[in-house]
Enzyme design. Sequence first.
Site, mmCIF file in Angstrom:
data_model
loop_
_atom_site.group_PDB
_atom_site.id
_atom_site.type_symbol
_atom_site.label_atom_id
_atom_site.label_comp_id
_atom_site.label_asym_id
_atom_site.label_seq_id
_atom_site.Cartn_x
_atom_site.Cartn_y
_atom_site.Cartn_z
ATOM 1 N N GLU A 11 0.818 -1.221 0.000
ATOM 2 C CA GLU A 11 0.000 0.000 0.000
ATOM 3 C C GLU A 11 0.851 1.271 0.000
ATOM 4 O O GLU A 11 0.815 2.075 0.929
ATOM 5 C CB GLU A 11 -0.959 -0.003 1.200
ATOM 6 C CG GLU A 11 -1.984 -1.107 1.147
ATOM 7 C CD GLU A 11 -2.908 -1.132 2.364
ATOM 8 O OE1 GLU A 11 -3.954 -1.820 2.298
ATOM 9 O OE2 GLU A 11 -2.588 -0.473 3.374
ATOM 10 N N GLU A 16 -6.891 -7.392 -0.877
ATOM 11 C CA GLU A 16 -7.323 -7.240 0.518
ATOM 12 C C GLU A 16 -8.730 -6.657 0.544
ATOM 13 O O GLU A 16 -9.012 -5.674 -0.134
ATOM 14 C CB GLU A 16 -6.420 -6.277 1.300
ATOM 15 C CG GLU A 16 -5.068 -6.789 1.693
ATOM 16 C CD GLU A 16 -4.343 -5.795 2.593
ATOM 17 O OE1 GLU A 16 -5.027 -5.050 3.343
ATOM 18 O OE2 GLU A 16 -3.104 -5.750 2.540
#
Length: 668
Positions: free
Chosen positions: A147, A306
């Site tokens: 991320e 995710e």
Amino acid sequence: MTVKRLAFGGDYNPEQWPEEVWAEDMALMREAGVTMVSVGIFSWALLEPSPGVFEFGWLDRLLTLLQENGIKADLGTPTVVPPAWFYQAHPEALPVTKDGQRLEFGGRAAICHSSDAYHEAVTRITTALAERYRDHPALAMWHVHNEYGAPVSSCYCDASAAHFRRWLRDRYRTLDALNDAWGTLFWGQRYTDWEQIRTPRRTPTAGNPGQQLDFARFTNDAMLASFRLERDILHRLSPGTPVTTNFMTALSQCGSVDYWTWGREVDLVTNDHYLVSEAERTHVNLSMSADLTRSVAGGDPWLILEHSTGAVNWQTRNIAKRPGELGRNSLAHVARGSDGAMFFQWRASRYGAEKFHSAMLPHAGTDSRIWREVKRLGADLAALAEVAGSRVQADAAVVWDWESWWAQGLEWRPSEDHTADERADAFYEALFDRHLTVDFVHSEADLTAYPLVVVPALYLATEAAGANLTRYVEQGGTLVVSYFSGIVDEHDTIHPGPHPGVLRDVLGLTVEEFLPLRAGEKVAVEGGNATLTGDVWAEDVKLHGAEAVWRYADGPAVGGPAVTRHALGEGAAWYVSTRLAPAALEQVLALAASDARLPERAELPRDVEVVLRADAETGRRWVFVLNHSAHEAKVPVDGAGDELLTGDRVASRLAVPAGEVRVVRLDP
């Protein structure tokens, strides 16, 4: 990446548990139908406990165990959290905030991407991992970092300033060009030496917008350079194995990354998405994120790497998912192009900052609703394996530009109540409610495939973008543009002449003055048989070829055009100069959709989405129907086919129970 089945699993952090738990994990993963797990993402301190000293034994045993149980590994490079020993030796690698405060070790992603020491350490650990595991049979793909941009992207330290100056030299070549681009004659900001330029730290009042916009671009590029460093090592040492990093395309979650640039750099686009759990219609934002991710992938299949089985841990109020929502959310991602459904995480943590984050195996264990729904989802994904590799068919396009978003978000705009992401959300929801599947596009992209293109917020629009949108309409397209678009160029400099700059010709109008409204103030707009309501914004619009479809009935622009239509060439361009209420915006889009000759689909109930995936090579087509409502939905189907989750035969019409999903493989 060619995917032979849909991926199912999640982040797996077995290092947090005694090894005797691993065998239980393997048995439960097989029971649930897990096909892949992400491992090693936060494990740098274990893998390299001191500089240049590696301990791979536990990871060797883990990957062997996964292979023996038929589970693939999405193997992480753990570069999102360098070890404590690294920061002890290189405290200068910790990022500095806009206020000049250096952040401390103890969270995650505390990284200055201009740090040479960080890049040296990254090179060492990534090389060691690639050399050791490149031929491991469990390896499915490489997962670089984690991320990027969350929670820290920009660093304002001296090393970043030096890097920023090098980046600016490459971009502008001369100081004169830089001064012109930034408009430094304003407020006496002119630079006479490159060394005078620093990062745009906190200033007494609004800072230079051109500098701030370029620093946002630089920040994106600095993170991208860090990714490329690792990717290139992996490509060289582990050829043929896909390399990815998990994006966060939801506009509310990670705004510092220009995913149009990143989508071209990964071998497989992957995304993380978490519901804004207090929102009334969370499934709309989910679909928007999925459509945007697919668009960043160029329409190719992608992977949700995710999302959550239930509540997350970091929102103000972490609302749990309701029964059935876990599977429905997951299959909504699949419907919109994901070749699988991955979660954070496999087993709920007992300690650390995310111990209240839901997991596939929750604290409640296997005698729980979440576990039963996880098992059902695993079975459903196995039943849908044949859709892997197919593509989504879209009806319309929405123009989105991260650089324009950055520019619009700078200080001293006409109204703080107008934000680009709010307009994007509003227009997307209106299209969703018309049951139109949406691709997102850059303003300079080829638009010829779309009968309808919507521009909800394009404050920054280049000359090329204006020409592209004009050409699109002239050649028969239908365009819808919202207010405060086309205003500035790539340097945040106002386009010459009246607003809306490069969009004047295609819209057939000019804007003499912005007329933002007071907090809570509303305006009425009248036309045809309907009176619409707007708020936040109004404009003094002058027509130059366009016609007024609705006019302001009151407010600061009373009597003036509010919603316009401009016939140009073979197409038409609509302009909306106020923030219409949702029902009013839907009326305008209905007229534009009629111009574009798009189907009405009025027979489809609200909160029932219908999405088509197709395989161009085989000609096979699959219709996904997701019922987010509390009532059974009866949905027309274009032909007959087999429903893959129940085994039922379907002809012409499909009944979908409340909260359920059905997928029909249409007959050839």
